[in-house]
Structures are given as C-alpha cells and as structure tokens.
Design a protein around this motif. Structure first.
Motif, PDB file in Angstrom:
ATOM      1  N   VAL A  96       1.030  -1.439  -0.039  1.00 53.24           N
ATOM      2  CA  VAL A  96       0.053   0.095   0.058  1.00 53.24           C
ATOM      3  C   VAL A  96       0.919   1.279  -0.073  1.00 53.24           C
ATOM      4  O   VAL A  96       0.534   2.198  -0.841  1.00 53.24           O
ATOM      5  N   ILE A  97       1.723   1.122   1.038  1.00 59.38           N
ATOM      6  CA  ILE A  97       2.518   2.571   0.911  1.00 59.38           C
ATOM      7  C   ILE A  97       3.637   2.740  -0.008  1.00 59.38           C
ATOM      8  O   ILE A  97       3.961   3.876  -0.818  1.00 59.38           O
ATOM      9  N   ALA A  98       4.155   1.612  -0.591  1.00 63.11           N
ATOM     10  CA  ALA A  98       4.937   1.460  -1.749  1.00 63.11           C
ATOM     11  C   ALA A  98       4.454   1.947  -2.841  1.00 63.11           C
ATOM     12  O   ALA A  98       5.007   2.710  -3.857  1.00 63.11           O
ATOM     13  N   ASN A  99       3.012   1.572  -3.222  1.00 59.89           N
ATOM     14  CA  ASN A  99       2.385   2.118  -4.451  1.00 59.89           C
ATOM     15  C   ASN A  99       2.182   3.631  -4.516  1.00 59.89           C
ATOM     16  O   ASN A  99       2.270   4.306  -5.146  1.00 59.89           O
ATOM     17  N   LEU A 121      -2.950  -0.122 -12.043  1.00 64.94           N
ATOM     18  CA  LEU A 121      -3.556  -1.257 -11.014  1.00 64.94           C
ATOM     19  C   LEU A 121      -2.974  -0.612  -9.673  1.00 64.94           C
ATOM     20  O   LEU A 121      -3.632  -1.014  -8.901  1.00 64.94           O
ATOM     21  N   GLY A 122      -2.218   0.439  -9.572  1.00 66.59           N
ATOM     22  CA  GLY A 122      -1.537   0.715  -8.436  1.00 66.59           C
ATOM     23  C   GLY A 122      -2.663   1.146  -7.113  1.00 66.59           C
ATOM     24  O   GLY A 122      -2.771   0.493  -6.033  1.00 66.59           O
ATOM     25  N   LEU A 123      -3.502   2.018  -7.698  1.00 66.40           N
ATOM     26  CA  LEU A 123      -4.238   2.828  -6.729  1.00 66.40           C
ATOM     27  C   LEU A 123      -5.494   1.702  -6.484  1.00 66.40           C
ATOM     28  O   LEU A 123      -6.120   1.572  -5.469  1.00 66.40           O
ATOM     29  N   SER A 124      -5.877   0.948  -7.372  1.00 69.97           N
ATOM     30  CA  SER A 124      -7.144   0.054  -7.488  1.00 69.97           C
ATOM     31  C   SER A 124      -6.547  -1.322  -6.187  1.00 69.97           C
ATOM     32  O   SER A 124      -7.356  -1.384  -5.425  1.00 69.97           O
ATOM     33  N   LEU A 125      -5.194  -1.625  -6.525  1.00 69.17           N
ATOM     34  CA  LEU A 125      -4.739  -2.546  -5.266  1.00 69.17           C
ATOM     35  C   LEU A 125      -4.708  -1.738  -3.907  1.00 69.17           C
ATOM     36  O   LEU A 125      -4.895  -2.468  -2.977  1.00 69.17           O
ATOM     37  N   VAL A 126      -4.266  -0.578  -3.856  1.00 69.11           N
ATOM     38  CA  VAL A 126      -4.445   0.236  -2.701  1.00 69.11           C
ATOM     39  C   VAL A 126      -5.686   0.163  -2.140  1.00 69.11           C
ATOM     40  O   VAL A 126      -5.834  -0.316  -0.709  1.00 69.11           O
ATOM     41  N   LYS A 127      -6.750   0.388  -2.850  1.00 70.38           N
ATOM     42  CA  LYS A 127      -8.218   0.522  -2.279  1.00 70.38           C
ATOM     43  C   LYS A 127      -8.443  -1.056  -1.561  1.00 70.38           C
ATOM     44  O   LYS A 127      -9.050  -1.075  -0.776  1.00 70.38           O
ATOM     45  N   ASP A 128      -8.245  -1.934  -2.518  1.00 69.06           N
ATOM     46  CA  ASP A 128      -8.648  -3.578  -2.000  1.00 69.06           C
ATOM     47  C   ASP A 128      -8.048  -3.863  -0.950  1.00 69.06           C
ATOM     48  O   ASP A 128      -8.504  -4.273   0.099  1.00 69.06           O
ATOM     49  N   LEU A 129      -6.668  -3.578  -0.749  1.00 72.89           N
ATOM     50  CA  LEU A 129      -5.796  -4.086   0.496  1.00 72.89           C
ATOM     51  C   LEU A 129      -6.385  -3.165   1.744  1.00 72.89           C
ATOM     52  O   LEU A 129      -6.421  -3.654   2.698  1.00 72.89           O
ATOM     53  N   VAL A 130      -6.634  -1.665   1.618  1.00 72.62           N
ATOM     54  CA  VAL A 130      -6.823  -1.055   2.761  1.00 72.62           C
ATOM     55  C   VAL A 130      -8.489  -1.630   3.236  1.00 72.62           C
ATOM     56  O   VAL A 130      -8.637  -1.636   4.399  1.00 72.62           O
ATOM     57  N   ALA A 131      -9.242  -2.018   2.274  1.00 67.46           N
ATOM     58  CA  ALA A 131     -10.664  -2.341   2.589  1.00 67.46           C
ATOM     59  C   ALA A 131     -10.306  -3.831   3.355  1.00 67.46           C
ATOM     60  O   ALA A 131     -11.351  -3.957   4.325  1.00 67.46           O
TER      61      ALA A 131
END
Length: 607
Positions: free
Chosen positions: A474-477, A565-575
C-alpha cells in the motif's frame, strides 16, 4: 357506534324532526322566560298602582282632618274645645276600619311611635331607615310571604307639614294638646310612613294563567308550523330523494335499469325494449312535487347513468384486451429475465477466464523476470566501473525489470483478491521499520529524479497487528506514484500519526476530500499520508483513478507509463484491513493520499 356513524345511519326525516324539536324547545324556553318576566312586571305594576291609590286616599283623609282642625275643636262662639279628633287619630281610625272590612292592610308607622301598635315590622323598619338616610327615596315595594300567602308590600314616606308642627314641632318635650311630649320636628322631616299590605294571590294566579295560556297558544302555533314544514319537506325533498335512491340501487349489479325501474337480469345491458330506462321518466311518474334543485340532480343522474351503461357495455372487452396485453408483457419480461441470467453467467465465466489468464500470464512472466534481474545483478558485479556505457545499460535493465516485476506482482495480487483467495497474514509491525525500509528503497529513485524525499513517524504511533507485505505494498504504491508524477525539484513526504475521532473531524485531510471505503470503527485510527507536489488530479477524475486499469487520461499513460493497477490495489488492500483512503488534490498543485486504519483499545490496529 360513534356520533359520525349514528349521523350517517339516521334518516333525513328523523334529523328534521330532531332539529325542529330542538328549535321548538329553545324558542319555547325563550318565550316562556319573556312571558314570565312580562306578566310579573304587569302584576307588580297593577299592585303598585292599587297601593298608591290607597295611600293617596289616606293622605286625602289626613289632609281633610288637618284642614278642618279649627272647625272641629272650636265652638261656634270661637272658644277652643278639643274634641279628641285630629289628623293622626282620623287617619289611623279610617285605616283600621278599611283593613277590617277588606283583605288589605293599611297603617301608619314610625321608628319612635307614640303608640306601641304603630311599631314597624322588619320590612317597614328597613324602609324607614332608607327614607331617613336618603331624602331622594320616597317609597319602597316588593313581594313577601305572610302567613303562608303571597302579599305585596308598599311603604311611602310621610313628611312633616305646617299642620304637624303644632303637635310635633318645637320645643321638644313640651306637651301638645293631646298630652304627648312634642318630638321637635321641623317642616320637611320624616314623620313616618304609610304601610300597605295587599294580597297578591289573585294577581299571581292571573299571571300564571296568562303565562300558561300564552305558552299553550304559542306551542300550538309552533307545532302546526312544524307539521307543515315536515310535510312540505317530506313531499318535496325526502320522497324525491327516496325515489332517486331506488333508481340508484338499480344501476350495476345484475344489469342496468329495466322497465319501470326494475333491473334486468342476465348479461344484457339494456331492457327488453332495447333502450335503457330513462330515470327522468320514472321520476316524473313517481313524484307529485318537484323543485328546480332536485330536478337538476335527477337530470345529472340520468346523464351519469347513460355514461355508466355505455361503460358497462365495453368493460368486459376492455378487461379482456388489457389482460391479454398484460400477459404478453409478462411473457416478454420473463424472456428478458432469462436472457439477463444467461448473460450474467456468460460474464461470470469470462471474468473468471480473464482472472485465470492474468494469474497464469503474470506467474509465467515472474519467473523469467526474476532470472533477468538475477543475471543483471551478476553482470553488474563483473563489469568494470570504467565501462560507463555497460554500467548505464545494465542499470536501465535492472530498473525497468524491477518496475515490470512490481507490475506483475500487482497483477497477481489483484487477481487473487478478485478471486477471493487472498487473506491476511497477521504479525506485529513497527511502522518506523516499515517506513524506513520504503525510504531506503525509494530514496535513490527520488534522488536520481531530483525529488526531495522525507518521512516522519509520530511518537504516538502504536505497534500494528497486521499484514506486513500488504501494508508495504500500500505505502510503496502510493510513494511510487508520488515520485513518478512529481517533477524535478519537487517534494514527496510520508507522515504517520495516531488520530482520535475528534481530531479527525478537524483534520483537513478528512474533510473536503474524496473518500474511498468506510472505516470499520469510529474510534482512534492511524493516519498514513503520502503527499507530493506533482501534477495533481482534477476533482472529476479523483474517483476514477482508483478503478482498475484507469488513469487520468491517455496523455498521462504515454508520458509516465504504468498499468493503472496501483491505486486499485491500494483500495482493495486497505478495505481488507478495515480502513479507508482519502484523496485531496488540485490539478497542478500536487496530491495528498491518506490511509486511515482503525486502532483497538489496546493501541494495536484492528484488522
């Protein structure tokens, strides 16, 4: 049954009788009160006039004796010879004789009488007190009960005259001609009063008889008027309405109106003659009396009945037609529903194929990429630093290989999340260590691009119980995007702190920002912010950038690259960790991405 229900079930005639009765009772009560008051005043006036006449006659006797005192008490030769007759004796004697021979009582009285028999009773004493206290009061009257019988009392003042002074004047205490001490009165003083008692039985009986006869006559007239009104309204209103109601009751049900108001049977909508019954004809036959208003109502009903007959004739065909249309519409909807189900199943299969394809391709790409990066690292160790061209070429290969490997890892992570096979591997995390690792990895990249990079972790930040690798991603993205979209001489910062609910309400990163997801808790949170001074994101594109394979526009893709895909992955992992992401940005002025993760009471992040 309530009053409203009773009113609806009560007929017009009953209501009319009740209304007339109530009005009649009210008028009778008013008339009775008026008649009683009028007759009472008349009886009082009659008795008052009689009493005044009696007093006037007694005054005349008194004055006659007073004027003839010298004639009575002097001899023919002029010698004074008191005969024992004076005005008071004459008046009292005449009053006594009159009272003995009639039902009336007349007498003279005073507050301090010379004769005990002239002592006033309570009514007379009250009158005398009034005469003495107010010289404008000259008479008093009213009704009383005496020996069980009603009587009329009348008391009139007697004032001292010139003829009275000889016996009652000054000096007080000197004996007068009759041997009584003088009272010392002056002309105009109150000498006493004349009291009259008149039997009132006859007058009151006459009053009652007059009241009874007047009320009886009034009731008779009122009753006659009520009967006339009832009959007229019955003939002109209730009977026509009853006939009209009978005609109403024949409409619908078994059929329309038949001949002479009888409903036709079966399914026919017209009587035997082929024409529906004209309600106006039935009305003209049955009603002897009619009015313009009722006649207009009947004509309107006739028009309504004709329209209803026309509607009844086509109602069944219309219902059948509408039923057929509804059935066809239902069949079409059912076919569309089945088609939608088939399309959904096909989309699910295609989505699964897409996920499987991405996972397979990404996995197959990851293996050769790892080999390329490994051999590149070996070559960098063997190439002499003096060979600048080779060193630069190997550095580019390593950098782009690392970027490609990161993209492949993101694709694999997204595929696992979409497939539902991703889970959290919980462990205790120190954010200082995690942020330090990211700083060590990203500082060279930022330095090479000319971007200042800094981090700050607040001392209030608790240890985390979470998934190290997912939080690192999350932070790296976020940091990778910030560095990529920030030009030279720009700045990227990481800020980590603990924020309470009240502090969050005042946090400018929270209010007015685009918010993705919901917090699993309303308590304390850890806020991880990544801020940059890059190109920024317009307000209408801020939600879009969190979708898969989406960037702001194609110019950004061509200039900066990336898979989206970076921010989409951030959204899913934070959720997955029960948190949310906020974005606050202005185009051309940079962006601030903030990840909020809930904290337990023990100070650890809840995942």
């Amino acid at each position: 049954m309530g009053l409203k229900g009773f009113g609806r079930k009560t007929g017009l005639r009953t209501k009319l009788i009740g209304l007339l009765t109530a009005v009649l009772v009210l008028i009778t009560a008013v008339f009775l009160a008026y008649t009683y008051d009028d007759q009472s005043r008349r009886a009082e006036v009659n008795l008052l006039e009689k009493s005044r006449v009696l007093v006037a006659e007694m005054d005349a006797v008194w004055d006659f004796i007073s004027l003839n005192q010298n004639t009575i008490n002097y001899d023919a030769d002029g010698t004074y010879d008191y005969k024992g007759i004076h005005c008071a004796i004459a008046g009292k004697s005449v009053a006594a004789l009159f009272s003995e021979k009639s039902d009336y009582s007349i007498r003279f009285t005073n507050l301090k009488p010379r004769n005990i028999y002239n002592t006033p009773d309570a009514y007379e004493a009250a009158a005398l007190e009034a005469f003495h206290s107010d010289d404008t009061v000259s008479e008093m009257w009213g009704f009383e009960q005496k020996d069980g019988e009603p009587v009329f009392r009348y008391v009139e003042v007697m004032n001292v005259s010139d003829a009275c002074v000889d016996c009652h004047g000054a000096p007080a205490g000197e004996l007068d001609a009759t041997g009584y001490p003088k009272e010392g009165w002056a002309v105009g003083d109150v000498a006493g009063a004349v009291s009259v008692v008149v039997p009132a039985r006859v007058e009151l009986d006459n009053m009652r008889n007059a009241i009874v006869s007047n009320v009886a006559f009034f009731l008779l007239v009122a009753l006659a008027m009520a009967v006339i009104i009832y009959v007229v309204i019955s003939r002109m209103v209730t009977e026509p309405l009853t006939s009209l109601r009978s005609a109403f009751s024949s409409v619908g049900g078994q059929g329309t109106l038949g001949e002479r108001g009888a409903p036709t049977g079966g399914e026919s909508n017209t009587p035997t003659g082929g024409e529906p019954l004209k309600v106006l004809d039935v009305w003209n036959e049955s009603a002897l009396f009619t009015t313009r208003e009722v006649d207009g109502l009947v004509r309107q009903y006739q028009s309504m009945a004709e329209r209803l007959n026309a509607l009844y004739g086509s109602l069944e065909s219309q219902v059948a037609e509408r039923t057929g249309q509804l059935q066809r519409a239902n069949d079409e909807l059912e076919q569309q529903r089945r088609r939608v189900e088939e399309i959904n199943e096909q989309l699910q299969h295609e989505n699964q194929y897409k996920s499987d394809f991405l996972a397979i391709v990404s996995h197959e790409l990851r293996t050769p990429l790892a080999s390329i990066l490994a051999f590149t690292d070996l070559l960098q160790q063997e190439i002499s630093p003096d060979n600048e061209a080779a060193v630069r070429q190997l550095s580019e290969i390593d950098k782009n290989g690392a970027i490609l490997l990161e993209m492949v890892d993101n694709v694999l992570e997204c595929a696992r999340i979409q497939a539902g096979s991703e889970s959290l591997n919980l462990e205790l995390i120190d954010l200082n260590d995690l942020v330090g690792m990211i700083e060590a990895a990203m500082c060279p990249v930022a330095f090479k691009k000319g971007v200042a990079f800094s981090t700050h972790v607040s001392v209030t930040t608790p240890l985390m119980l979470g998934d190290w690798e997912k939080l690192r991603r999350v932070i790296a993205n976020l940091v990778s995007n910030a560095v990529k979209f920030t030009p030279a001489e720009g700045r990227v910062t990481i800020d980590v702190e603990r924020v309470g609910p009240h502090e969050r309400e005042d946090d400018e990163r929270w209010h007015g920002a685009t918010r993705i997801g919901d917090l699993a808790s309303e308590g304390d949170v850890v806020a991880i912010s990544v801020a940059d001074t890059g190109i920024g994101i317009p307000a209408d594109k801020q939600v879009l950038v969190f979708e898969r394979f989406q960037q702001e526009n194609m110019t950004t893709v061509r200039r900066y690259g990336g898979s989206g895909l970076g921010l989409s992955l951030v959204k899913d992992l934070v959720a997955m960790m029960g948190g949310c992401v906020t974005l606050k940005s202005v185009a051309g002025e940079g962006a601030v991405f903030t990840v909020y993760l809930p904290v337990t009471d023990e100070g650890e992040i809840s995942v």
